[in-house]
Design a protein around this motif. Structure first.
Motif, short mmCIF file in Angstrom:
data_model
loop_
_atom_site.label_atom_id
_atom_site.label_comp_id
_atom_site.label_asym_id
_atom_site.label_seq_id
_atom_site.Cartn_x
_atom_site.Cartn_y
_atom_site.Cartn_z
N LEU A 94 0.83 -1.20 0.00
CA LEU A 94 0.00 0.00 0.00
C LEU A 94 0.87 1.26 0.00
N VAL A 95 1.90 1.26 0.84
CA VAL A 95 2.79 2.42 0.90
C VAL A 95 3.54 2.59 -0.43
N GLY A 96 4.04 1.48 -0.96
CA GLY A 96 4.75 1.54 -2.23
C GLY A 96 3.89 2.05 -3.36
N ALA A 97 2.65 1.55 -3.43
CA ALA A 97 1.73 2.00 -4.48
C ALA A 97 1.41 3.49 -4.33
N THR A 98 1.25 3.95 -3.10
CA THR A 98 0.96 5.36 -2.86
C THR A 98 2.12 6.25 -3.30
N VAL A 99 3.33 5.82 -2.98
CA VAL A 99 4.52 6.59 -3.39
C VAL A 99 4.62 6.63 -4.91
N LEU A 100 4.35 5.52 -5.57
CA LEU A 100 4.42 5.49 -7.04
C LEU A 100 3.37 6.39 -7.67
N VAL A 101 2.15 6.35 -7.14
CA VAL A 101 1.07 7.17 -7.69
C VAL A 101 1.39 8.65 -7.49
N ALA A 102 1.83 9.01 -6.29
CA ALA A 102 2.15 10.42 -6.02
C ALA A 102 3.31 10.90 -6.88
N THR A 103 4.32 10.04 -7.05
CA THR A 103 5.46 10.43 -7.89
C THR A 103 5.03 10.58 -9.34
N ALA A 104 4.19 9.67 -9.83
CA ALA A 104 3.70 9.78 -11.21
C ALA A 104 2.91 11.06 -11.41
N LEU A 105 2.09 11.42 -10.42
CA LEU A 105 1.33 12.68 -10.52
C LEU A 105 2.27 13.87 -10.54
#
Length: 611
Positions: A30-41
């Motif tokens: 969950l943390v990894g996916a959140t970091v990836l989504v925020a970085t992509a944004l």
């Protein structure tokens, strides 16, 4: 010391629900996916006019700030789910915890360690006297031995300690065992102080209850900790949830109110996945002495420079070593019965934080310690990132302002993903407080403890504004200090001023002039450039600009007294109805924090710590 996986004691109830291994995997995903989504944004937002090296730098700075934010968000989400769905979320995440109604015999010996250095001894002995009194009322005082371990070196404080401890010993003559020891110097600081105790008296006791000079604990909580360690031989450290004592400091009131809102949900959520590899915060915790002595004694870090020498932030390292030795480290994520005093002014808060900053940076030398549990190693990394994120955030703000104000007529930021990213980050930042606020609003007893719904909502809104303005002040201070570490600058382990006192304008300017210059320069630049997009960064600059007024105004005793009278930022300990048995020896209600009991005075004037 060899590494070995902890084996569950046959008497220990297993962690219920999802197995701990899967909890950690789910949480990491969950943390990894959140970091990836925020970085992509972030990349999408910056790609409006092409993606160059400056955009890459902005993205890297943003990425460094993300781990703590994302972990806090998911801790809050998990904590809120457990608070609302579980009949007893505390035992759900800490199943070894003894029942609060347990009155089984205390068959072990516990040393109470009060560690002091140039402190207001009147306050220290007042708190210790209260704890001894409650343990006596509970009929368990004979199983405890109080050690006041002093590292004081100022003559007036030494004389005051000797006098106050003589009065305390006379008061409890024949009833309590009290030992006062002062070291002539303080190698190892607090960890060295405790190490000296272990060498002298450690073998006489089973457990050690570690206290700071400003600690206060109820007998209910102390005895619950002892009974829990008695019942579970593979439990090495049990940490309580430490909350702030009631205060009239206008700085500490909003700070500890915000901490109180963010703490419960965050702690329950983190305990869900940390489980038996939890945190230790250095005080208000019970330690099993034999494995602590055998495995957790810290040596000087080799080399030279500010990261060498004695470890300042010793607590989390000791927790990691205890877990490596095969003993569980757990937190009891329940409010009530365990208190501390928060720094009364912004300048004192900064001084304490910078000492933590240097201590956490020392973990860079400890990350390669062999045999550490994976969660323990993650916690050391996060402790480092907690402070490294500050210079990354400052650089993100500074470069972002320049990029927006110096750009050409073409698009610089894409507003659509930018707005989505802004909302996501704000949600993650405030999630820990929102989670506890939601649970509190849904629980009548908790609502009343904060003074009712109107006071709770008003206090939450005012605290959000206060913390938003305070954040850049702290970030700039951390950044300057970390920069100084590179050139060999270190902190001095000095005494804290714990009494409410006023900060003069000249003192505030002396300590906060860098923030003031950043605020003046940044806002002036924005005004001259007229860059509308750069106004997004203005809250950061406004907080920096107001550093001196915040420090001065939030130290005025009369203002704090008035805030206390009107009930703004009220905490449950200030509300008479927070607990029906506050301070007594009866059972503590699991969903109601204890009110701080009235504290007796021992006589003798309080001494204010010199600056």
């Amino acid at each position: 010391m060899c590494s070995r996986k902890i084996e569950s004691d046959p008497q220990d109830p297993p962690d219920g629900g999802v197995p701990v291994t899967w909890r950690r995997r789910i949480f990491a995903a969950l943390v990894g996916a959140t970091v990836l989504v925020a970085t992509a944004l972030m990349i999408w937002t910056l790609s409006a006019g092409g993606f160059d090296g400056v955009d890459g730098l902005l993205t890297l700075c943003f990425l460094i700030t993300l781990p703590w934010t994302a972990i806090g968000f998911w801790n809050a989400v998990v904590g809120l789910i457990l608070m609302r769905a579980s009949a007893n979320p505390v035992t759900a995440v800490c199943p070894v915890l003894s029942d609060s109604r347990d009155r089984s015999e205390i068959a072990t010996s516990t040393a109470i360690l009060s560690c002091i250095r140039n402190e207001d001894i009147g306050t220290v002995t007042r708190n210790l006297d209260r704890m001894l009194g409650e343990l006596a009322d509970a009929g368990a005082l004979g199983r405890f031995h109080l050690y006041v371990l002093s590292d004081s070196h100022w003559p007036e404080y030494i004389a005051a300690e000797e006098s106050a401890l003589a009065r305390l010993r006379e008061r409890w003559r024949g009833l309590a065992r009290i030992t006062y020891r002062r070291r002539p110097d303080n190698p190892g600081y607090k960890a060295g102080n405790i190490r000296d105790f272990c060498a002298r008296w450690g073998e006489r006791h089973d457990f050690a209850l570690v206290l700071d000079a400003d600690s206060l604990m109820s007998a209910n909580t102390i005895l619950r900790l002892v009974r829990t360690l008695q019942a579970h031989p593979r439990l090495g450290i049990l940490q309580t949830l430490v909350v702030g004592l009631p205060t009239t400091s206008p700085f500490a009131r909003p700070f500890q109110f915000g901490m109180r809102l963010g703490m419960r949900g965050y702690s329950i959520g983190s305990a869900w996945w940390q489980a038996d590899a939890g945190p230790y915060w250095g005080h208000n915790a019970l330690i099993r002495l034999r494995p602590f002595i055998a495995h957790c004694m810290l040596e000087r870090l080799p080399g030279s420079g500010p990261l060498a020498g004695w470890v300042l932030s010793h607590d989390q390292v000791e927790a990691a070593l205890m877990r490596r030795a095969g003993y569980a480290v757990r937190v009891m994520p329940q409010e009530g019965g365990s208190w501390e005093e928060n720094p009364p002014t912004l300048t004192e808060f900064l001084r304490r934080d910078l000492r933590w900053c240097q201590g956490n940076m020392q973990y860079l030398k400890l990350l390669g310690t062999p045999g550490l549990h994976a969660v323990s190693r993650v916690q050391l990394w996060l402790a480092i990132l907690m402070f490294i994120a500050s210079p990354a955030w400052v650089m993100l703000m500074g470069v972002g302002v320049l990029r927006a104000s110096l750009g050409d007529a073409g698009p610089i930021y894409d507003p659509a993903p930018g707005l989505t990213l802004f909302v996501l980050v704000m949600l993650m930042v405030f999630a820990p407080k929102l989670a506890t606020l939601i649970d509190t609003l849904a629980t009548p007893a908790l609502r009343r403890g904060f003074g009712g719904t109107p006071r709770l909502l008003l206090g939450s809104l005012a605290e959000a504004v206060f913390s938003t303005l305070l954040a850049p002040v702290m970030a700039i201070a951390h950044s300057i200090f970390i920069g100084g570490l590179v050139f060999g600058r270190t902190v001095v382990w000095g005494a804290q001023r714990r009494v409410v006192h006023r900060v003069r304008v000249c003192e505030a300017l002396r300590r906060l002039w860098p923030q003031t210059l950043v605020g003046i320069g940044g806002l002036g630049w924005l005004a001259l450039s007229g860059a509308a997009g750069a106004m997004l960064f203005s809250p950061f600059l406004l907080g920096a600009l107001l550093a001196v007024p915040i420090a001065v105004l939030s130290s005025i005793p009369a203002l704090g007294q008035r805030l206390t009278e009107i009930g703004l930022w009220r905490i449950p300990e200030e509300t008479e109805s927070a607990s029906p048995d506050a301070g007594g020896a009866g059972a503590q209600s699991p969903d109601r924090p204890q009110r701080v009991p009235a504290l007796p005075e021992l006589g003798g004037a309080a001494i204010e710590t010199a600056d």
